[in-house]
Design a protein around this motif. Structure first.
Motif, PDB file in Angstrom:
ATOM      1  N   ASP A 162     -17.407   7.512 -63.740  1.00  0.00           N
ATOM      2  CA  ASP A 162     -18.396   6.435 -63.734  1.00  0.00           C
ATOM      3  C   ASP A 162     -17.741   5.077 -63.987  1.00  0.00           C
ATOM      4  N   ARG A 163     -16.816   5.032 -64.914  1.00  0.00           N
ATOM      5  CA  ARG A 163     -16.156   3.762 -65.216  1.00  0.00           C
ATOM      6  C   ARG A 163     -15.297   3.298 -64.038  1.00  0.00           C
ATOM      7  N   MET A 164     -14.633   4.230 -63.378  1.00  0.00           N
ATOM      8  CA  MET A 164     -13.842   3.869 -62.211  1.00  0.00           C
ATOM      9  C   MET A 164     -14.738   3.396 -61.075  1.00  0.00           C
ATOM     10  N   ARG A 165     -15.890   4.034 -60.924  1.00  0.00           N
ATOM     11  CA  ARG A 165     -16.816   3.602 -59.869  1.00  0.00           C
ATOM     12  C   ARG A 165     -17.274   2.169 -60.119  1.00  0.00           C
ATOM     13  N   ARG A 166     -17.535   1.844 -61.378  1.00  0.00           N
ATOM     14  CA  ARG A 166     -17.920   0.460 -61.689  1.00  0.00           C
ATOM     15  C   ARG A 166     -16.787  -0.508 -61.379  1.00  0.00           C
ATOM     16  N   ALA A 167     -15.555  -0.112 -61.709  1.00  0.00           N
ATOM     17  CA  ALA A 167     -14.407  -0.988 -61.461  1.00  0.00           C
ATOM     18  C   ALA A 167     -14.165  -1.191 -59.971  1.00  0.00           C
ATOM     19  N   TYR A 168     -14.539  -0.234 -59.145  1.00  0.00           N
ATOM     20  CA  TYR A 168     -14.310  -0.320 -57.706  1.00  0.00           C
ATOM     21  C   TYR A 168     -15.483  -0.956 -56.945  1.00  0.00           C
ATOM     22  N   THR A 169     -16.673  -0.984 -57.543  1.00  0.00           N
ATOM     23  CA  THR A 169     -17.852  -1.520 -56.870  1.00  0.00           C
ATOM     24  C   THR A 169     -17.729  -3.034 -56.735  1.00  0.00           C
ATOM     25  N   LEU A 170     -18.127  -3.576 -55.596  1.00  0.00           N
ATOM     26  CA  LEU A 170     -17.934  -4.995 -55.314  1.00  0.00           C
ATOM     27  C   LEU A 170     -18.443  -5.886 -56.435  1.00  0.00           C
ATOM     28  N   GLU A 171     -19.648  -5.639 -56.887  1.00  0.00           N
ATOM     29  CA  GLU A 171     -20.277  -6.550 -57.848  1.00  0.00           C
ATOM     30  C   GLU A 171     -19.565  -6.575 -59.196  1.00  0.00           C
TER      31      GLU A 171
ATOM     32  N   PHE B 243      -9.245  -2.618 -53.195  1.00  0.00           N
ATOM     33  CA  PHE B 243     -10.671  -2.659 -52.871  1.00  0.00           C
ATOM     34  C   PHE B 243     -10.966  -1.857 -51.603  1.00  0.00           C
ATOM     35  N   SER B 244     -10.176  -2.059 -50.557  1.00  0.00           N
ATOM     36  CA  SER B 244     -10.428  -1.377 -49.282  1.00  0.00           C
ATOM     37  C   SER B 244     -10.270   0.134 -49.431  1.00  0.00           C
ATOM     38  N   ARG B 245      -9.203   0.558 -50.089  1.00  0.00           N
ATOM     39  CA  ARG B 245      -9.006   1.998 -50.311  1.00  0.00           C
ATOM     40  C   ARG B 245     -10.153   2.586 -51.126  1.00  0.00           C
ATOM     41  N   ALA B 246     -10.599   1.851 -52.144  1.00  0.00           N
ATOM     42  CA  ALA B 246     -11.666   2.357 -53.004  1.00  0.00           C
ATOM     43  C   ALA B 246     -12.977   2.500 -52.238  1.00  0.00           C
ATOM     44  N   GLN B 247     -13.283   1.539 -51.363  1.00  0.00           N
ATOM     45  CA  GLN B 247     -14.536   1.636 -50.605  1.00  0.00           C
ATOM     46  C   GLN B 247     -14.524   2.855 -49.694  1.00  0.00           C
ATOM     47  N   ARG B 248     -13.384   3.104 -49.060  1.00  0.00           N
ATOM     48  CA  ARG B 248     -13.303   4.289 -48.197  1.00  0.00           C
ATOM     49  C   ARG B 248     -13.440   5.562 -49.025  1.00  0.00           C
ATOM     50  N   MET B 249     -12.851   5.586 -50.217  1.00  0.00           N
ATOM     51  CA  MET B 249     -12.967   6.744 -51.095  1.00  0.00           C
ATOM     52  C   MET B 249     -14.430   6.973 -51.495  1.00  0.00           C
TER      53      MET B 249
END
Length: 506
Positions: A423-432, A36-42
């Protein structure tokens, strides 16, 4: 990045320092919080990731006695081992601290402030006392059966259903470590408690607002707890292992380790701020800091984070409240729960040391116990990593080898396909909608597609692998770095050298 930049304060439950991390530990909050942390920074957001050694758990005492070592030495050794294992598994944690004098002073000051403000109250609590062990039956010093789900458990919390208990409600309570047939006597002790029932309306409103960012099992647990009167939460108890309360009238008592954890995590978060973002003003745990608190934990700890810690934050009035409580279910080994005490486990450092962090992270991502228990077997691990990671990578390398150094054409429809993956990866990484499992599954699916189409469409394979490496970096950071370096070394628009992308084969 899309939308307004967000700032996240990410925690993983401090591990008990009575052993190193096993694979079950790693599969849960520590990997989840890292991805999660790595994804938010990305994605262009800020993320501070903090945890630390939970030295004051009574399980440190009971384990030390079983091993015949000093509990202080055991905790110190396990802190070193856990830190080393996190590093070996490529967990990019900003701060992993252990209690020191500053930490203990901050914890005492926190509860002294709540007591002075009248938020903590005195209650007479009846504890069974065991003369043989010279202990009151609490936490790891007590065994019995859960009054909620009837499973065998220790004191304070049931690891199976997550419901709290105490010496009065624990069924058939016995003294852990005492001889069979030993007896106890009831003793009344005046302790400090936080009366959770007084915050019922605030709990109810909080979970009404936050339902979208809480996992279903958390919400079910919250509904169960709110269906009956909420218990008083002991903030102090009679014991010698832990932080002395330091308030007049409570000699011989220490701060409940699970109460300690809230100001402890605040201390850890400040250490993370200093390391990752020193220009950020101090006080990241303050309600007006602008940070969103995202907490990763095993489901068995849900009561403490969803009621005890939130109740303490409400009592304080100036602390950030959790935006999300991200739980994981149990990870089993060959059909049974990982257990340090029963030595039914695989140490995380052994698995990662043998097969490398990316292979382990990839498999733990695919089998992640996000919403239901999952099972680990080494044979299943090897089969999954071989067929869904190594063989597709090798097929890509083989198909593209004749084109190495040559230019390739990327068709317009290729970019549209890769945008769907992004887009699918962005959804998987988004908090909600965060899901390590979905992100890993989607990445494995794209890898299989690229391998199958590489011979006939090298442009798709070349473009797809580079996008995959960028998007999957939070999951498999080592592999992503190697892919990026190979593309950086190649002439733009040509096929890079893609053999041996993973250093450890299976």
């Amino acid at each position: 990045m899309t939308g307004t930049p967000r700032r996240f304060l990410v925690t993983a439950t401090p591990p008990t320092t009575n052993g190193d991390l096993h694979v079950g530990h790693l599969s849960g909050p520590y990997l989840g919080a890292d991805v999660f942390s790595r994804a938010q920074r990305m994605l262009g957001h800020t993320a501070l990731y903090a945890s630390g050694g939970d030295d004051h758990q009574t399980y440190v005492v009971t384990t030390a006695q079983r091993l015949g070592v000093d509990p202080v030495e055991l905790a110190a050794r396990c802190n070193r081992e856990i830190t080393g294992t996190l590093e070996l598994a490529d967990i990019d944690i900003d701060a992993f601290t252990r209690p020191d004098d500053v930490y203990r002073d901050e914890v005492r000051e926190f509860f002294a402030g709540l007591y002075s403000a009248g938020r903590l109250v005195r209650r007479t609590w009846t504890f069974p006392y065991c003369a043989e062990t010279d202990r009151y039956l609490l936490e790891a010093f007590a065994t019995g059966y859960c009054p909620e789900c009837l499973v065998g458990t220790c004191g304070a919390i049931c690891e199976n259903c997550g419901h709290p208990n105490d010496a009065g409600s624990l069924l058939f309570a016995e003294s852990a470590g005492a001889q069979e047939g030993s007896t106890t006597e009831p003793r009344d002790v005046e302790i400090l408690v936080l009366p959770l029932e007084e915050y019922r309306e605030q709990f109810t409103e909080f979970y009404r607002r936050r339902r979208a960012t809480m996992r279903p099992h958390v919400l079910r647990f919250v509904d169960e707890m709110l269906s009956r009167p909420l218990p008083d939460f002991p903030v102090s108890y009679p014991a010698h292992w832990g932080i002395p309360v330091g308030i007049e009238g409570f000699d011989g008592q220490v701060i409940n380790v699970w109460a300690e954890m809230l100001p402890g995590l605040r201390h850890m978060a400040e250490a993370a701020r200093v390391r990752r973002s020193p220009r950020t003003p101090a006080g990241v745990w303050a309600a007006d800091s602008g940070f969103e608190l995202v907490q990763f934990l095993g489901y068995d700890n849900t009561f403490y984070f969803s009621f005890a810690h939130l109740g303490l934050a409400l009592a304080h009035g100036g602390l950030v409240e959790p935006t999300a409580i991200v739980t994981n279910e149990f990870y089993h080994l060959n059909g049974s729960k990982f257990s340090t005490s029963r030595r039914h486990l695989i140490w995380a450092r052994d698995l990662v040391g043998k097969y490398g962090p990316d292979n382990v992270r990839f498999h733990l991502g695919l089998s992640n116990p996000e919403h239901q228990p999952a099972d680990f077997t080494e044979a299943g691990f090897l089969e999954t990593v071989r067929t869904r990671l190594h063989e597709p990578l090798q097929a890509l390398a083989t198909a593209l080898a004749p084109h190495t150094g040559q230019p390739v054409t990327v068709r317009p429809e290729t970019e549209a396909l890769l945008d769907r993956y992004r887009d699918r990866m962005r959804r998987a990484y988004t908090l909600e909608t965060f899901s390590v499992r979905q992100a890993t599954e989607t990445t494995a699916n794209l890898l299989a597609l690229l391998a199958a189409r590489a011979a006939g469409d090298p442009g798709l394979a070349v473009a797809g692998l580079r996008v995959l490496g960028a998007q999957a970096a939070p999951l498999v950071p080592g592999l992503a770095a190697v892919i990026e370096s190979r593309y950086a070394a190649a002439t733009p628009g040509t096929v890079p050298e893609l053999a041996d992308l993973l250093p450890v084969t299976v």
